[in-house]
Design a protein around this motif. Sequence first.
Motif, mmCIF file in Angstrom:
data_model
loop_
_atom_site.group_PDB
_atom_site.id
_atom_site.type_symbol
_atom_site.label_atom_id
_atom_site.label_comp_id
_atom_site.label_asym_id
_atom_site.label_seq_id
_atom_site.Cartn_x
_atom_site.Cartn_y
_atom_site.Cartn_z
ATOM 1 N N ARG A 281 0.805 -1.081 0.020
ATOM 2 C CA ARG A 281 0.083 -0.068 0.223
ATOM 3 C C ARG A 281 0.956 1.271 -0.056
ATOM 4 O O ARG A 281 0.612 2.201 -0.367
ATOM 5 N N LEU A 282 2.218 1.270 0.607
ATOM 6 C CA LEU A 282 2.875 2.535 0.451
ATOM 7 C C LEU A 282 3.535 2.659 -0.887
ATOM 8 O O LEU A 282 3.783 3.711 -1.218
ATOM 9 N N ILE A 283 3.800 1.782 -1.528
ATOM 10 C CA ILE A 283 4.358 2.010 -3.030
ATOM 11 C C ILE A 283 3.460 2.543 -3.940
ATOM 12 O O ILE A 283 3.733 3.551 -4.238
ATOM 13 N N PRO A 284 1.987 2.297 -4.014
ATOM 14 C CA PRO A 284 1.345 3.011 -4.864
ATOM 15 C C PRO A 284 1.007 4.478 -4.222
ATOM 16 O O PRO A 284 0.923 5.544 -5.073
ATOM 17 N N MET A 285 0.881 4.581 -3.057
ATOM 18 C CA MET A 285 0.717 5.995 -2.537
ATOM 19 C C MET A 285 2.102 6.788 -2.609
ATOM 20 O O MET A 285 1.791 8.118 -3.130
ATOM 21 N N ALA A 286 3.149 6.218 -2.232
ATOM 22 C CA ALA A 286 4.467 7.039 -2.292
ATOM 23 C C ALA A 286 4.728 7.129 -3.717
ATOM 24 O O ALA A 286 5.284 8.459 -4.029
ATOM 25 N N PHE A 287 4.585 6.407 -4.748
ATOM 26 C CA PHE A 287 4.908 6.498 -6.095
ATOM 27 C C PHE A 287 3.594 6.880 -6.996
ATOM 28 O O PHE A 287 3.954 6.289 -8.227
ATOM 29 N N ALA A 288 2.907 7.518 -6.389
ATOM 30 C CA ALA A 288 1.513 7.898 -7.228
ATOM 31 C C ALA A 288 1.749 8.556 -8.390
ATOM 32 O O ALA A 288 1.426 8.605 -9.420
ATOM 33 N N GLY A 289 2.904 9.527 -8.039
ATOM 34 C CA GLY A 289 3.375 10.337 -9.313
ATOM 35 C C GLY A 289 3.836 9.593 -10.487
ATOM 36 O O GLY A 289 3.612 9.834 -11.594
ATOM 37 N N LEU A 290 4.449 8.281 -10.421
ATOM 38 C CA LEU A 290 4.881 7.489 -11.494
ATOM 39 C C LEU A 290 3.773 6.930 -11.956
ATOM 40 O O LEU A 290 3.564 6.890 -13.384
ATOM 41 N N PHE A 291 2.893 6.405 -11.298
ATOM 42 C CA PHE A 291 1.478 5.843 -11.818
ATOM 43 C C PHE A 291 0.835 6.965 -12.715
ATOM 44 O O PHE A 291 0.049 6.623 -13.627
#
Length: 450
Positions: A281-291
């Motif tokens: 869950r940390l991955i998509p929140m922290a790297f939401a800019g990349l998504f």
Amino acid sequence: MTGTHTIQGKFVHGSTMRHVINMTATGSIGLIAVFLVDVLNLLYISQLGKPELAAAIGYASTLLFFHTSIAIGLSIATTATVSRAIGSGDINLSKQLAATSLILISGISLVLTLVTYPLLDGLLSLLGAQAETASLAKRFCQFVLPSIPLISLGMGLSSILRALGDGKRAMFVTLGAAIATAILDPLFIFVFQWGLDGAAYANVCARAVLCGIGTYSVLRIHHFYLAPCKQVFQRGMQAFGTIGIPAILTNIATPVGNAAVTSFIAKYGDQAVAGWAVVSRLIPMAFAGLFALSGAIGPILGQNLGAKRFDRLRSTMRDSLKLTLFYVLIVWFLLAISSHLIARAFGAQGIAADVIVFFCIFVAGSFLFNGSLFVANAAFNNLGYPLYSTMLNWGRSTIGVIPFVWLGGQWFGARGVIAGYGLGVIFFGVAGVWLCFRVLEKLEQKHCEA
């Protein structure tokens, strides 16, 4: 037949960096809100004091992510087909292709939901869920799975808004769903004392909000819907076949890789799975800019391809990669300095805390290569080479995950599994960028020879 009315593509003029930043920023706000709420959801469940509840959410999310990935693949096909039509200037064709996309998305997601529902026991068992944890994960999936058509349609509507260049309203779609979840999650979990069921109910309600806002924005604000004639519907189906199927296969690869990590890390117990659930869950929140970036450049590339502006295609790619580097370095630094705080916030102890802290300090930097691969995949999907993104993503999620997490686990335990997950992407990120610029050269050469 399409009419003679024309439409001016927003992205075929002006600074490509400005377009990339604006579309990524609006996309990021919506995505960060969604993912932040997802993290809060897990945080609330963690506070109930039962590790098996957090583990159950981890298993259920891994399974449900397969369907979300299919929805993302369908929305990629929507963005590519609609944005190209907008770039070519034909408004009636654009509206009919938008309608065709929504019809196909609704039908495909409904069929997949009906197929998956009776198979939940076997699928969760494959992921390593056992005993009470498996029972809880199944219960969560039984509530949330029927809402898959809603999230699929919502994503499709949001992709139409992005294809139009209306990043702000596309942001409102996801932001509205996030706000609904933020309000309903603590209400259902704590006030009504529904626990895990409450989290599931909030999830379903949020997806209904997502779909509702998207429908209003596309149909009532832009009036961007026209019943497709047989010729255009067939053209849309063909586009979904040539772009959508490879895009779906591309996106399914990611949860396959995540499922492999979940399966390997399950050997170290529910605590390790709970730690991985936090990281997931940390991955998509922290790297939401990349998504958001990978979604943002799709319509920019699509419109400029429709307008045959190859110089702008190259500059869009270069600007996207610069933004990726800048973003990852900042996020990595922030995660590293707050790693122990994050672990404590989730009440993580022992192996769970080790997994979270190790990811934040050492593995988060690998998202420079993940981000580069996201950008390259978005380019392949929108430039007419979707099989390239399929091959790269499956390569990353199999060759770039399974042997690395297996060896890492053998040598260093749960930490090694997380390290392997990060190391495997390096080759594929570099290869994706190199291949992308080769494709751009090939496209321009074809155009010059025509």
